[in-house]
Write an enzyme that holds these catalytic residues in place. Sequence first.
Site, short mmCIF file in Angstrom:
data_model
loop_
_atom_site.label_atom_id
_atom_site.label_comp_id
_atom_site.label_asym_id
_atom_site.label_seq_id
_atom_site.Cartn_x
_atom_site.Cartn_y
_atom_site.Cartn_z
CG HIS A 87 -0.22 0.37 2.49
ND1 HIS A 87 0.49 -0.56 3.21
CD2 HIS A 87 -0.07 1.54 3.13
CE1 HIS A 87 1.04 0.03 4.24
NE2 HIS A 87 0.72 1.30 4.24
C1 UD1 Z 1 -1.88 5.95 5.12
C2 UD1 Z 1 -0.55 6.41 5.71
C3 UD1 Z 1 0.42 5.25 5.78
C4 UD1 Z 1 -0.21 4.06 6.49
C5 UD1 Z 1 -1.50 3.71 5.79
C6 UD1 Z 1 -2.18 2.53 6.44
C7 UD1 Z 1 0.02 8.74 5.21
C8 UD1 Z 1 0.93 9.63 4.44
N1 UD1 Z 1 0.10 7.43 4.91
O1 UD1 Z 1 -1.64 5.64 3.76
O2 UD1 Z 1 1.57 5.63 6.49
O3 UD1 Z 1 0.69 2.97 6.45
O4 UD1 Z 1 -2.37 4.85 5.82
O5 UD1 Z 1 -3.19 2.03 5.64
O6 UD1 Z 1 -0.71 9.20 6.06
N2 UD1 Z 1 -8.92 5.24 0.48
C9 UD1 Z 1 -10.17 4.70 0.40
N3 UD1 Z 1 -10.81 4.42 1.57
C10 UD1 Z 1 -10.27 4.64 2.78
C11 UD1 Z 1 -8.99 5.21 2.84
C12 UD1 Z 1 -8.31 5.48 1.69
O7 UD1 Z 1 -10.71 4.48 -0.66
O8 UD1 Z 1 -10.92 4.33 3.80
C13 UD1 Z 1 -8.17 5.50 -0.77
C14 UD1 Z 1 -8.37 6.87 -1.31
O9 UD1 Z 1 -8.48 6.75 -2.69
C15 UD1 Z 1 -7.08 7.58 -0.96
C16 UD1 Z 1 -6.06 6.45 -0.94
O10 UD1 Z 1 -6.80 5.31 -0.53
O11 UD1 Z 1 -6.78 8.58 -1.87
C17 UD1 Z 1 -4.91 6.67 -0.02
O12 UD1 Z 1 -5.35 7.00 1.29
P1 UD1 Z 1 -4.49 7.99 2.21
O13 UD1 Z 1 -5.25 8.31 3.43
O14 UD1 Z 1 -3.98 9.11 1.39
O15 UD1 Z 1 -3.20 7.19 2.63
P2 UD1 Z 1 -2.86 5.64 2.69
O16 UD1 Z 1 -2.27 5.26 1.39
O17 UD1 Z 1 -3.98 4.83 3.20
#
Ligand code: UD1
Length: 370
Positions: free
Chosen positions: A227
């Site tokens: 991820h």
């Molecule tokens: C975040 C943390 C990472 C951690 C991870 C655990 C940061 C910079 N990164 O990364 O350190 O290891 O969480 O999972 O804070 N999305 C969904 N549903 C959700 C959440 C996210 O669809 O419930 C999708 C969205 O399209 C979003 C993408 O996932 O744009 C990334 O989510 P984001 O919160 O930016 O960071 P993570 O990659 O989850």
Amino acid sequence: MKIIQIVGARPQFIKYFPVHKALLKYENVRNILIHTGQHYDVNMSDIFFKELGIPEPHYHLGVGSGPQGAQTARMIEKIEEVILKEKPDCIVIYGDTNSTLAGALAASKLHLPVFHIEAGLRSYNKFMPEEINRVLSDHVSTLLFCPTKTAIKNLEKEGFKNKLNDGELIPIPFNQKIVSNISEPLIVNAGDVMYDIIKEIGPKAEKSEILERLGLNGKNYATMTLHRAENVDNAERLQKLLNFVNDIDLEKVIFPVHPRTKRLLSQVNFSEKIKIIDPLGYIDMVKLTKESSLVLTDSGGLQKEAFWLGVPCITLREETEWIETIELGWNILYKNFKSINDFTKKTAYPFGDGRAGERIVEVIVNMGIN
Ligand code: UD1
């Protein structure tokens, strides 16, 4: 005493559990939980609250996804509002996500003591958003709760000097009054809160029916997660890692896919032995990991869980913060991997004794804040 704790992303709900539990015996401590809403899908958020019996957060900021600047800024704005309304004595933050940094900045600029759980981790790779979040959060923190001695050494290299109990695990109960402020931050060797939870909840995972649901019997499969932005935001990089996994002699690879990773799956090729499933809750994930013959991951938490559950791990990154798992022969970086027989699997306990949550709370309540 009133404390505000900030969580927002999946691993933070898990890390919060032992601290929440240890706080229950202190009736005079008002514990206010803020969920930033960084993660919002049911199986990325709600499921953990339900499984672990964590009460509903007092504030749900509903920030959601977005470019990191906008996401972090929205969090800072909303956390600040809660702080001004609640007037807590301190803020507790976890790990290295954008929610962590937002809490650190909002609180420190309002001159509140920041207590950082899982302080001192370093990859020394500034291209990781998490590395920036960690370094900045640590440098505005008053109490730095380290999970390992390596984390303490990392902080010392950056000029942190004060160590409680000379950097050894502090005794429980701990009745010493503690003085610390932003110009005199204090390092505390607490142990790893994720070790606490796996020791406590791990045995309950035996009840999980995940293997039956996936038609698995015995250790004929590997568990994989991916991820990290550096791995899953670029199809070429993701393809390279999937090719690497494909070349390992494995019958089946179970791959619970993070929403971030899902977006790119249609642009890459992977063999039929890789089985894509939805993200899992904590209990099913522990069971799936425990019964697998190998873990393949870029997650920090899963590298450690594999170690605690006695499963060898290949880390799908260029470096890792959890070097103890490498040194003890349970973890190999994918670029160094040659054979499944190369894991030397030594026994040691570098992550504390499973009482990190209690230790953290003992220190917080001894901070001399009324
Ligand atoms: C975040 C943390 C990472 C951690 C991870 C655990 C940061 C910079 N990164 O990364 O350190 O290891 O969480 O999972 O804070 N999305 C969904 N549903 C959700 C959440 C996210 O669809 O419930 C999708 C969205 O399209 C979003 C993408 O996932 O744009 C990334 O989510 P984001 O919160 O930016 O960071 P993570 O990659 O989850």
